[in-house]
Write a protein that holds these residues in place. Sequence first.
Motif, short mmCIF file in Angstrom:
data_model
loop_
_atom_site.label_atom_id
_atom_site.label_comp_id
_atom_site.label_asym_id
_atom_site.label_seq_id
_atom_site.Cartn_x
_atom_site.Cartn_y
_atom_site.Cartn_z
N GLY A 68 0.84 -1.20 0.00
CA GLY A 68 0.00 0.00 0.00
C GLY A 68 0.87 1.25 0.00
N ALA A 69 0.61 2.14 -0.94
CA ALA A 69 1.41 3.37 -1.08
C ALA A 69 0.73 4.58 -0.49
N GLY A 70 -0.33 4.37 0.26
CA GLY A 70 -1.03 5.49 0.86
C GLY A 70 -2.26 5.89 0.08
N ARG A 78 6.04 5.10 5.45
CA ARG A 78 7.39 4.78 4.96
C ARG A 78 7.86 3.41 5.44
N VAL A 79 7.30 2.92 6.56
CA VAL A 79 7.69 1.60 7.07
C VAL A 79 7.34 0.51 6.06
N TYR A 96 4.94 -4.13 -6.30
CA TYR A 96 3.89 -3.35 -6.94
C TYR A 96 3.20 -2.44 -5.91
N PRO A 97 3.31 -1.11 -6.07
CA PRO A 97 2.59 -0.21 -5.18
C PRO A 97 1.14 -0.04 -5.63
N VAL A 98 0.24 0.05 -4.68
CA VAL A 98 -1.16 0.35 -4.99
C VAL A 98 -1.65 1.40 -3.99
N LEU A 196 -0.27 -10.43 -12.57
CA LEU A 196 -0.46 -11.57 -13.46
C LEU A 196 0.22 -11.36 -14.80
N ALA A 197 0.26 -10.10 -15.27
CA ALA A 197 0.92 -9.80 -16.54
C ALA A 197 2.43 -9.69 -16.40
N LYS A 198 2.91 -9.77 -15.15
CA LYS A 198 4.33 -9.58 -14.85
C LYS A 198 4.83 -8.26 -15.45
N ALA A 199 3.99 -7.24 -15.29
CA ALA A 199 4.32 -5.91 -15.81
C ALA A 199 5.42 -5.28 -14.99
N ARG A 200 6.05 -4.30 -15.57
CA ARG A 200 7.07 -3.55 -14.85
C ARG A 200 6.39 -2.70 -13.78
N PRO A 201 6.78 -2.84 -12.52
CA PRO A 201 6.10 -2.09 -11.46
C PRO A 201 6.33 -0.58 -11.58
N ALA A 202 5.35 0.17 -11.12
CA ALA A 202 5.52 1.61 -11.02
C ALA A 202 6.52 1.93 -9.91
N ALA A 203 7.00 3.14 -9.90
CA ALA A 203 7.93 3.56 -8.85
C ALA A 203 7.24 3.52 -7.49
N LEU A 204 8.03 3.21 -6.46
CA LEU A 204 7.48 3.16 -5.11
C LEU A 204 7.40 4.57 -4.53
N THR A 205 6.44 5.31 -5.01
CA THR A 205 6.27 6.70 -4.61
C THR A 205 5.17 6.81 -3.56
N PRO A 206 5.50 7.25 -2.36
CA PRO A 206 4.47 7.35 -1.31
C PRO A 206 3.50 8.49 -1.58
N LEU A 207 2.24 8.27 -1.27
CA LEU A 207 1.21 9.30 -1.41
C LEU A 207 1.03 9.98 -0.06
N TYR A 208 1.91 10.94 0.22
CA TYR A 208 1.79 11.66 1.50
C TYR A 208 0.68 12.71 1.44
#
Length: 226
Positions: A68-70, A78-79, A96-98, A196-208
């Motif tokens: 979970g990215a927030g 951040r933990v 994978y961030p969501v 499932l598509a083994k896609a390239r993950p998005a950047a791990l950018t936190p949603l502060y």
Amino acid sequence: MLVLAVDTATPAVTAGVVELAPDSPPRLLAKRVTLNAKAHGELLTPHITDALAEAGRTFADLDAIVVGAGPGPFTGLRVGLATAAALGQALNRPVYPVATTDAIAKDAASGHPLLVATDARRKEVYWAAYDAAGRRTDGPHVERPQDLAEKLPALGVHQATGEGAEIYADVLGLELLQAKHPSPEGLVAAAAAEVLAKARPAALTPLYLRRPDAVEPTGRKRVTRA
């Protein structure tokens, strides 16, 4: 596929082991969840190891990690992101961030336009709006509940879920559903297509969503008397 799901964007310290297969909903094998907004750092790693042990799996069995990215507060959020990033690097597994609100929307699965609102403290909520199919249509944002209530007619939502929606139910005036915090299944469901598509993950950018409380000093302090 075997997926580790973690989230620390809410007071819930969440870790779970989930099986994911095409054309099937995520299947939970084991989870650990503790409601303690001040213990994310102490509890997350033990929760992960305990969930893996209960599922009879090891870190080497994992195919992917979902986190979970927030939106969420800086200290807790951040933990989860740092832990997921470290595990991904050590295991050579994709992370994978969501959006945490997306996971809660998946858990609610109301089939109607939905508002997800989590507690942002400071008498505010983090919120996002979803259509009947569970697709995000607005947000995430951080806002006072009173200001959010004025936008509800334009958002077209009649149901709400999340801890923030529960705390400010009298202000929002929406039918309240029971999904307060993200589950491991909801987190994995939110990322299922990419995993499932083994896609390239998005950047791990936190949603502060908020600016940091700490600011850089604008001038030097005087240390001697005139």
